[in-house]
Motif scaffolding. Structure first.
Motif, PDB file in Angstrom:
ATOM      1  N   PHE A  13       0.695  -1.227   0.036  1.00  0.00           N
ATOM      2  CA  PHE A  13      -0.186  -0.104   0.057  1.00  0.00           C
ATOM      3  C   PHE A  13       0.887   1.286   0.092  1.00  0.00           C
ATOM      4  O   PHE A  13       0.451   2.399  -0.244  1.00  0.00           O
ATOM      5  N   GLY A  14       2.101   1.175   0.313  1.00  0.00           N
ATOM      6  CA  GLY A  14       2.886   2.261   0.420  1.00  0.00           C
ATOM      7  C   GLY A  14       3.295   2.967  -0.841  1.00  0.00           C
ATOM      8  O   GLY A  14       3.289   2.018  -1.787  1.00  0.00           O
ATOM      9  N   ARG A  15       3.731   4.048  -0.893  1.00  0.00           N
ATOM     10  CA  ARG A  15       4.096   4.603  -2.432  1.00  0.00           C
ATOM     11  C   ARG A  15       5.843   4.579  -2.585  1.00  0.00           C
ATOM     12  O   ARG A  15       6.272   4.776  -1.454  1.00  0.00           O
ATOM     13  N   THR A  16       6.041   4.020  -3.562  1.00  0.00           N
ATOM     14  CA  THR A  16       7.584   3.719  -3.771  1.00  0.00           C
ATOM     15  C   THR A  16       7.795   4.834  -4.778  1.00  0.00           C
ATOM     16  O   THR A  16       7.197   5.109  -5.734  1.00  0.00           O
ATOM     17  N   TRP A  17       9.188   5.235  -4.379  1.00  0.00           N
ATOM     18  CA  TRP A  17       9.865   5.960  -5.546  1.00  0.00           C
ATOM     19  C   TRP A  17      10.944   5.305  -6.420  1.00  0.00           C
ATOM     20  O   TRP A  17      11.593   4.799  -5.968  1.00  0.00           O
ATOM     21  N   TYR A  18      10.534   5.542  -7.533  1.00  0.00           N
ATOM     22  CA  TYR A  18      11.478   4.932  -8.894  1.00  0.00           C
ATOM     23  C   TYR A  18      12.268   5.771  -9.409  1.00  0.00           C
ATOM     24  O   TYR A  18      11.701   7.084  -9.751  1.00  0.00           O
ATOM     25  N   ASP A  54       2.787   4.735  -7.863  1.00  0.00           N
ATOM     26  CA  ASP A  54       4.040   5.131  -7.500  1.00  0.00           C
ATOM     27  C   ASP A  54       4.622   6.441  -7.964  1.00  0.00           C
ATOM     28  O   ASP A  54       4.137   6.764  -9.254  1.00  0.00           O
ATOM     29  N   HIS A  55       5.522   6.933  -7.281  1.00  0.00           N
ATOM     30  CA  HIS A  55       6.432   8.131  -7.870  1.00  0.00           C
ATOM     31  C   HIS A  55       7.547   7.641  -8.967  1.00  0.00           C
ATOM     32  O   HIS A  55       8.047   6.718  -8.465  1.00  0.00           O
ATOM     33  N   VAL A  56       7.643   8.317  -9.937  1.00  0.00           N
ATOM     34  CA  VAL A  56       8.617   8.208 -10.891  1.00  0.00           C
ATOM     35  C   VAL A  56       9.734   9.388 -11.059  1.00  0.00           C
ATOM     36  O   VAL A  56       8.982  10.658 -11.206  1.00  0.00           O
ATOM     37  N   VAL A  57      10.939   9.410 -10.893  1.00  0.00           N
ATOM     38  CA  VAL A  57      11.686  10.432 -11.170  1.00  0.00           C
ATOM     39  C   VAL A  57      12.553  10.049 -12.139  1.00  0.00           C
ATOM     40  O   VAL A  57      13.340   9.181 -12.419  1.00  0.00           O
ATOM     41  N   LYS A 123       2.982  12.914  -9.817  1.00  0.00           N
ATOM     42  CA  LYS A 123       3.615  11.813  -9.211  1.00  0.00           C
ATOM     43  C   LYS A 123       5.042  11.694 -10.116  1.00  0.00           C
ATOM     44  O   LYS A 123       5.724  10.774 -10.014  1.00  0.00           O
ATOM     45  N   LEU A 124       4.827  12.292 -11.231  1.00  0.00           N
ATOM     46  CA  LEU A 124       5.939  12.324 -12.189  1.00  0.00           C
ATOM     47  C   LEU A 124       6.856  13.528 -11.849  1.00  0.00           C
ATOM     48  O   LEU A 124       6.632  14.563 -11.986  1.00  0.00           O
ATOM     49  N   HIS A 125       8.255  13.227 -11.756  1.00  0.00           N
ATOM     50  CA  HIS A 125       9.102  14.298 -11.274  1.00  0.00           C
ATOM     51  C   HIS A 125      10.254  14.108 -12.807  1.00  0.00           C
ATOM     52  O   HIS A 125      11.051  13.061 -12.405  1.00  0.00           O
ATOM     53  N   LYS A 135      16.190  16.492  -1.438  1.00  0.00           N
ATOM     54  CA  LYS A 135      14.720  16.392  -1.036  1.00  0.00           C
ATOM     55  C   LYS A 135      14.178  15.301  -1.833  1.00  0.00           C
ATOM     56  O   LYS A 135      13.416  14.431  -1.048  1.00  0.00           O
ATOM     57  N   ILE A 136      14.331  15.184  -2.971  1.00  0.00           N
ATOM     58  CA  ILE A 136      13.631  14.077  -3.797  1.00  0.00           C
ATOM     59  C   ILE A 136      14.348  12.706  -3.743  1.00  0.00           C
ATOM     60  O   ILE A 136      14.007  11.839  -3.604  1.00  0.00           O
ATOM     61  N   MET A 137      15.681  13.076  -3.969  1.00  0.00           N
ATOM     62  CA  MET A 137      16.366  11.845  -4.098  1.00  0.00           C
ATOM     63  C   MET A 137      16.636  10.975  -2.713  1.00  0.00           C
ATOM     64  O   MET A 137      16.779   9.781  -2.853  1.00  0.00           O
TER      65      MET A 137
END
Length: 178
Positions: A13-18, A54-57, A123-125, A135-137
């Motif tokens: 359920f958590g948000r993962t950052w890719y 999820d978030h994508v960088v 959620k797209l960076h 802060k994002i990394m």
């Protein structure tokens, strides 16, 4: 509930950052992969109308690669809403103005055409190079594999590797091509 079960639920359920490196990648092929993660289709709890993505960088959007002559042929349309307000911009002109806009437009069109699209785009960076704010990394925990490998330039290969590479023809040392 056991500790491992709780950890599994949190991970689901958590948000993962890719992190995704756009260097030498086709933005339209990569957009499908990014949209897949933004919409949450990679999770077992996916449902169309829920926000479980999820978030994508995306980094190095300045170094994207378009196939063939698409830099000169692909056109982006914009209209201001006023009479005579239509403009058509070539891909290389748009990329020179803002190196992130082509990737953003590609991912936007790859997402489902419904009311969740704007929330998923938040959620797209996208960053034009590999300088990402700390802060994002600090949130990034996973990395998406690139669609195609980045070619290595010949001047970046060590000389001993080039010299030891198998030769098809063994030319004489004094041979000069005229």
């Amino acid at each position: 509930m056991s500790l491992t079960r709780r950890t599994q639920q949190w991970a689901t359920f958590g948000r993962t950052w890719y992190l995704y490196d756009m260097k030498w990648q086709n933005p339209f092929h990569s957009a499908r992969k990014i949209a897949y993660v933004l919409s949450g289709r990679n999770k077992p709890i996916f449902e169309d109308r829920t926000d479980c993505g999820d978030h994508v960088v995306a980094i190095n959007s300045r170094h994207i690669s378009l196939p063939g002559n698409e830099w000169e042929k692909r056109v982006y349309y914009h209209h201001t809403g006023y009479p005579g307000g239509a403009t058509w911009t070539l891909a290389h002109e748009l990329h020179a103005k803002d190196p992130t806009i082509i990737v953003e437009k590609a991912v936007y069109s790859a997402l489902d055409k419904d009311l969740t699209r704007h929330g998923r785009m938040r959620k797209l960076h996208i960053f034009p190079d590999d300088k990402v704010p700390e802060k994002i990394m600090q949130n990034v925990t996973h990395q998406l594999r690139q669609m195609r490998p980045v070619p290595v330039r010949l001047d970046h290969i060590p000389k001993d590797v080039v010299d030891n590479f198998p030769k098809i023809f063994d030319w004489p040392k004094d041979f000069v091509l005229k």
